[in-house]
Design a protein around this motif. Structure first.
Motif, PDB file in Angstrom:
ATOM      1  N   ASN A  29      11.564   7.955  10.987  1.00  0.00           N
ATOM      2  CA  ASN A  29      11.957   7.196  12.174  1.00  0.00           C
ATOM      3  C   ASN A  29      11.673   7.961  13.459  1.00  0.00           C
ATOM      4  OD1 ASN A  29      13.243   4.712  13.147  1.00  0.00           O
ATOM      5  ND2 ASN A  29      14.859   6.069  13.897  1.00  0.00           N
ATOM      6  N   ASP A  59      13.040   1.910   7.424  1.00  0.00           N
ATOM      7  CA  ASP A  59      13.020   0.975   6.296  1.00  0.00           C
ATOM      8  C   ASP A  59      11.618   0.517   5.912  1.00  0.00           C
ATOM      9  OD1 ASP A  59      15.854   0.947   6.128  1.00  0.00           O
ATOM     10  OD2 ASP A  59      15.925  -0.478   7.797  1.00  0.00           O
ATOM     11  N   TRP A  60      10.717   0.443   6.901  1.00  0.00           N
ATOM     12  CA  TRP A  60       9.362  -0.045   6.648  1.00  0.00           C
ATOM     13  C   TRP A  60       8.340   0.904   7.258  1.00  0.00           C
ATOM     14  CZ3 TRP A  60       7.834  -4.207   3.766  1.00  0.00           C
ATOM     15  CH2 TRP A  60       8.810  -5.152   3.420  1.00  0.00           C
ATOM     16  N   THR A  61       7.201   1.032   6.591  1.00  0.00           N
ATOM     17  CA  THR A  61       6.022   1.687   7.152  1.00  0.00           C
ATOM     18  C   THR A  61       4.847   0.738   6.988  1.00  0.00           C
ATOM     19  OG1 THR A  61       6.694   3.995   6.834  1.00  0.00           O
ATOM     20  CG2 THR A  61       4.345   3.550   6.826  1.00  0.00           C
ATOM     21  N   LEU A  62       4.132   0.486   8.082  1.00  0.00           N
ATOM     22  CA  LEU A  62       2.962  -0.382   8.063  1.00  0.00           C
ATOM     23  C   LEU A  62       1.723   0.461   8.328  1.00  0.00           C
ATOM     24  CD1 LEU A  62       4.361  -3.355  10.188  1.00  0.00           C
ATOM     25  CD2 LEU A  62       4.427  -3.068   7.702  1.00  0.00           C
ATOM     26  N   ALA A 101       1.930  -1.788   3.395  1.00  0.00           N
ATOM     27  CA  ALA A 101       3.332  -1.730   3.818  1.00  0.00           C
ATOM     28  C   ALA A 101       4.127  -1.002   2.744  1.00  0.00           C
ATOM     29  CB  ALA A 101       3.896  -3.131   4.034  1.00  0.00           C
ATOM     30  N   ARG A 102       5.189  -0.340   3.178  1.00  0.00           N
ATOM     31  CA  ARG A 102       6.123   0.298   2.248  1.00  0.00           C
ATOM     32  C   ARG A 102       7.542  -0.093   2.640  1.00  0.00           C
ATOM     33  NH1 ARG A 102       4.144   4.315  -0.996  1.00  0.00           N
ATOM     34  NH2 ARG A 102       2.002   4.943  -0.540  1.00  0.00           N
ATOM     35  N   TYR A 103       8.297  -0.520   1.646  1.00  0.00           N
ATOM     36  CA  TYR A 103       9.706  -0.815   1.871  1.00  0.00           C
ATOM     37  C   TYR A 103      10.528   0.242   1.148  1.00  0.00           C
ATOM     38  CZ  TYR A 103      14.237  -3.089   1.834  1.00  0.00           C
ATOM     39  OH  TYR A 103      15.568  -3.361   1.989  1.00  0.00           O
ATOM     40  N   TYR A 104      11.370   0.950   1.895  1.00  0.00           N
ATOM     41  CA  TYR A 104      12.108   2.086   1.350  1.00  0.00           C
ATOM     42  C   TYR A 104      13.481   1.655   0.850  1.00  0.00           C
ATOM     43  CZ  TYR A 104       8.479   4.672   3.790  1.00  0.00           C
ATOM     44  OH  TYR A 104       7.270   5.141   4.226  1.00  0.00           O
ATOM     45  N   LEU A 105      13.780   2.084  -0.366  1.00  0.00           N
ATOM     46  CA  LEU A 105      15.088   1.838  -0.969  1.00  0.00           C
ATOM     47  C   LEU A 105      15.852   3.160  -1.002  1.00  0.00           C
ATOM     48  CD1 LEU A 105      13.840  -0.379  -3.927  1.00  0.00           C
ATOM     49  CD2 LEU A 105      14.900  -1.162  -1.807  1.00  0.00           C
ATOM     50  N   ASN A 110      10.371   4.051  -2.739  1.00  0.00           N
ATOM     51  CA  ASN A 110       9.848   2.903  -2.008  1.00  0.00           C
ATOM     52  C   ASN A 110       8.999   2.005  -2.894  1.00  0.00           C
ATOM     53  OD1 ASN A 110       6.743   3.520  -1.456  1.00  0.00           O
ATOM     54  ND2 ASN A 110       7.867   5.452  -1.239  1.00  0.00           N
ATOM     55  N   TYR A 143       0.675  -3.630  -5.492  1.00  0.00           N
ATOM     56  CA  TYR A 143       2.122  -3.434  -5.577  1.00  0.00           C
ATOM     57  C   TYR A 143       2.385  -2.245  -6.492  1.00  0.00           C
ATOM     58  CZ  TYR A 143       0.835  -6.129  -9.687  1.00  0.00           C
ATOM     59  OH  TYR A 143       0.186  -6.574 -10.812  1.00  0.00           O
TER      60      TYR A 143
END
Length: 211
Positions: A29, A59-62, A101-105, A110, A143
């Motif tokens: 961030n 939360d996201w990386t593009l 894109a990456r969505y982090y958990l 991710n 994915y």
């Protein structure tokens, strides 16, 4: 050799390197943009060595991925007219273009996602004395699952344990250049490309530096 590099990277990460990435979410961030490279056990990444431009967040990386490369090999070609075998050298060109894109958990775990276009071209491809230019392109959705660590000093290292793909569409372009074309040579030229399925890989690495 590639497996040794992967093992070394994993050893460094899990033997103390993670200490500097305990706050990966905060470090991501704190960055605006980052540059890197993608590699690993994946045909398109191994051959096109793509560069990565990303915009990280908690939360996201593009990002965008782009690269190209070439592979050369030799083979025996049979000319039905002369009845002789000759040794040919073939170049294969690889091109990678992705929107990712990456969505982090959590801190590092991710789900990587991507919309990809891959191209494989065979310039001056010869079969039975007939020469073609062949270009195959595939569009697919990517994915997977992975971890990504962003370090206090600005560097980052991502490891996608598995990356799968689902084909959206594909296209083959075959251009006859020389020789006497027959239905069998044209069929073989088309078959050479359409044998390719959606690309997938394991241990896909992304590494670089953020600002």
């Amino acid at each position: 050799m590639r497996m040794k590099i992967i093992i070394l990277c994993l050893a460094l990460l899990f033997s103390g390197g993670l200490t500097f990435a305990e706050n990966s979410a905060f470090n991501r961030n704190d960055q605006t943009v980052r540059l890197g490279q993608k590699s690993g056990t994946h045909l398109m990444y191994a051959t096109s060595t793509p560069l990565v431009l990303e915009f990280p967040g908690t939360d996201w990386t593009l990002g965008f991925t782009s690269g190209s490369g070439e592979y050369n090999y030799s083979y025996k070609d049979y000319n039905s007219s002369s009845g002789l075998y000759t040794t040919k050298t073939q170049s294969i060109n690889f091109s990678t273009q992705e929107v990712t894109a990456r969505y982090y958990l959590g801190n590092s775990f991710n789900i990587p996602l991507g919309y990809a276009n891959y191209k494989i071209s065979y310039p001056e491809w010869v079969y039975s004395g007939v020469t073609y230019d062949i270009e195959y392109s595939i569009t697919q959705l990517n994915y997977g699952i992975g971890n990504e660590w962003t370090y206090d000093w600005g560097g980052y290292f991502g490891l996608d344990w598995y990356q799968g793909g689902s084909k959206i569409n594909d296209e083959v372009k075959v251009k006859h250049k020389s020789g006497t074309e027959t239905s069998s040579t044209l069929a073989e030229a088309t078959k050479t490309s359409t044998d390719i399925k959606a690309f997938a890989g394991v241990f896909v690495m992304t590494f670089g530096f953020g600002f």
